[in-house]
Design a protein around this motif. Structure first.
Motif, mmCIF file in Angstrom:
data_model
loop_
_atom_site.group_PDB
_atom_site.id
_atom_site.type_symbol
_atom_site.label_atom_id
_atom_site.label_comp_id
_atom_site.label_asym_id
_atom_site.label_seq_id
_atom_site.Cartn_x
_atom_site.Cartn_y
_atom_site.Cartn_z
ATOM 1 N N GLU A 65 0.915 -1.306 -0.021
ATOM 2 C CA GLU A 65 0.157 0.076 -0.100
ATOM 3 C C GLU A 65 0.766 1.305 0.128
ATOM 4 O O GLU A 65 0.574 2.182 -0.750
ATOM 5 C CB GLU A 65 -0.864 0.103 1.237
ATOM 6 C CG GLU A 65 -1.874 1.256 1.171
ATOM 7 C CD GLU A 65 -2.786 1.218 2.670
ATOM 8 O OE1 GLU A 65 -3.302 2.305 2.555
ATOM 9 O OE2 GLU A 65 -2.799 0.227 3.223
ATOM 10 N N LEU A 66 1.945 1.102 0.901
ATOM 11 C CA LEU A 66 2.871 2.509 0.883
ATOM 12 C C LEU A 66 3.540 2.691 -0.347
ATOM 13 O O LEU A 66 3.835 3.742 -0.708
ATOM 14 C CB LEU A 66 3.754 2.367 2.216
ATOM 15 C CG LEU A 66 3.084 2.376 3.663
ATOM 16 C CD1 LEU A 66 4.069 1.738 4.679
ATOM 17 C CD2 LEU A 66 2.849 3.805 3.878
ATOM 18 N N SER A 67 3.865 1.625 -0.864
ATOM 19 C CA SER A 67 4.886 1.843 -2.176
ATOM 20 C C SER A 67 4.092 1.635 -3.445
ATOM 21 O O SER A 67 4.582 1.333 -4.660
ATOM 22 C CB SER A 67 5.927 0.597 -1.981
ATOM 23 O OG SER A 67 5.244 -0.768 -2.317
ATOM 24 N N ARG A 68 2.665 1.959 -3.399
ATOM 25 C CA ARG A 68 2.023 1.671 -4.637
ATOM 26 C C ARG A 68 2.532 2.557 -5.898
ATOM 27 O O ARG A 68 2.196 2.320 -6.981
ATOM 28 C CB ARG A 68 0.530 2.155 -4.262
ATOM 29 C CG ARG A 68 -0.640 1.561 -5.565
ATOM 30 C CD ARG A 68 -1.973 1.745 -4.895
ATOM 31 N NE ARG A 68 -2.185 0.934 -3.721
ATOM 32 C CZ ARG A 68 -2.337 -0.265 -3.740
ATOM 33 N NH1 ARG A 68 -2.519 -0.971 -4.910
ATOM 34 N NH2 ARG A 68 -2.629 -1.002 -2.915
ATOM 35 N N ALA A 69 3.100 3.749 -5.725
ATOM 36 C CA ALA A 69 3.552 4.273 -6.554
ATOM 37 C C ALA A 69 5.116 4.119 -6.966
ATOM 38 O O ALA A 69 5.365 4.615 -7.944
ATOM 39 C CB ALA A 69 3.464 6.009 -6.317
ATOM 40 N N GLY A 70 5.625 3.571 -6.027
ATOM 41 C CA GLY A 70 7.271 3.221 -6.306
ATOM 42 C C GLY A 70 7.988 4.449 -5.872
ATOM 43 O O GLY A 70 7.564 5.402 -5.458
ATOM 44 N N THR A 71 9.195 4.061 -5.854
ATOM 45 C CA THR A 71 10.309 5.258 -5.457
ATOM 46 C C THR A 71 10.190 6.374 -6.461
ATOM 47 O O THR A 71 10.069 6.167 -7.795
ATOM 48 C CB THR A 71 11.590 4.904 -5.318
ATOM 49 O OG1 THR A 71 11.935 3.891 -4.483
ATOM 50 C CG2 THR A 71 12.577 6.102 -5.154
ATOM 51 N N PRO A 72 10.033 7.636 -6.399
ATOM 52 C CA PRO A 72 9.992 8.544 -7.315
ATOM 53 C C PRO A 72 11.206 8.409 -8.329
ATOM 54 O O PRO A 72 12.239 8.333 -7.724
ATOM 55 C CB PRO A 72 10.148 10.047 -6.482
ATOM 56 C CG PRO A 72 9.525 9.882 -5.275
ATOM 57 C CD PRO A 72 10.018 8.155 -4.803
#
Length: 227
Positions: A65-72
């Motif tokens: 859930e926290l990493s849904r967008a991945g590292t910028p």
């Protein structure tokens, strides 16, 4: 550095995220006085810290859930992001085309996986896994697999390791098989999956060291031979 032991206790996660929230207040206050660029860096640092701790604690659902967008993506990591995606795509393409040598070159000697197990994730030899995959093609008239993966979200733990979340569809067709096998019929399966990959940087480039699969839904049918 915060020392964290591996545990599934959600209270530990909540405590750590609360602690990170307090840090965020300090970072936000400092950023307000030092400029917008510092605010962006503060938020990015906080998000990365939260994901890293959730992953270390082994809380897969919270980490996802926290990493849904991945590292910028930045100028510093974009080459690695693209190369990791290339490795993941090339590995499944090699599998579909029975290029076992290429598939093996993109994996570590052993990898952590949910495949070939009824008891959850385990460590499996890459050689044994690919030899077993090659056996699917023996003794049948036709066997086809087609993997389509997308939506890669890459989270870097450091410059040499990362976790990637993705979704995919697998199509499998085998002849003869199923209830019409005696008459040359076939089985066709479509399966929708969620993936959690792990990769590490080696002297030979990025290699896959983890493949965890969640089977979300599937459609399996047995077809008679087409006359």
């Amino acid at each position: 550095m915060i020392a964290v032991s591996r545990t599934s206790d959600s209270k530990n996660v909540e405590s750590i995220l609360y602690f990170l929230g307090r840090i965020h207040i300090l970072l936000f206050t400092n950023a307000f006085h030092t400029g917008c660029s510092q605010l962006k860096n503060a938020i990015t640092t906080l998000a990365a810290s939260a994901v890293a701790i959730a992953l270390m604690l082994g809380t897969k659902a919270q980490a996802e859930e926290l990493s849904r967008a991945g590292t910028p993506i930045t100028a510093e990591n974009i080459v690695d992001v693209l190369d990791i995606q290339r490795v993941l795509d090339a590995q499944v393409d090699a599998f579909d085309n029975q290029d076992w040598e290429l598939a093996r070159s993109l994996m570590t000697e052993e990898f952590f996986t949910t495949m070939r197990s009824q008891n959850g994730p385990h460590t499996l030899s890459s050689d044994a896994f690919l030899e077993g995959a090659a056996d699917y093609y023996d003794g049948v008239d036709h066997f086809l697999t087609h993997h389509t993966n997308s939506g890669y979200r890459v989270f870097f733990h450091d410059k040499d390791s990362a976790t990637i979340f993705a979704r995919g569809v697998i199509i499998v067709n085998r002849t003869p098989a199923g209830e019409h096998a005696a008459d040359g019929g076939s089985v066709r399966m479509e399966r929708w999956n969620s993936y959690e990959y792990g990769v590490e940087r080696t002297d030979e480039g990025w290699k896959i060291n983890k493949i965890l699969i969640t089977y979300n839904s599937d459609d399996i049918r047995s077809d008679p031979k087409v006359q």
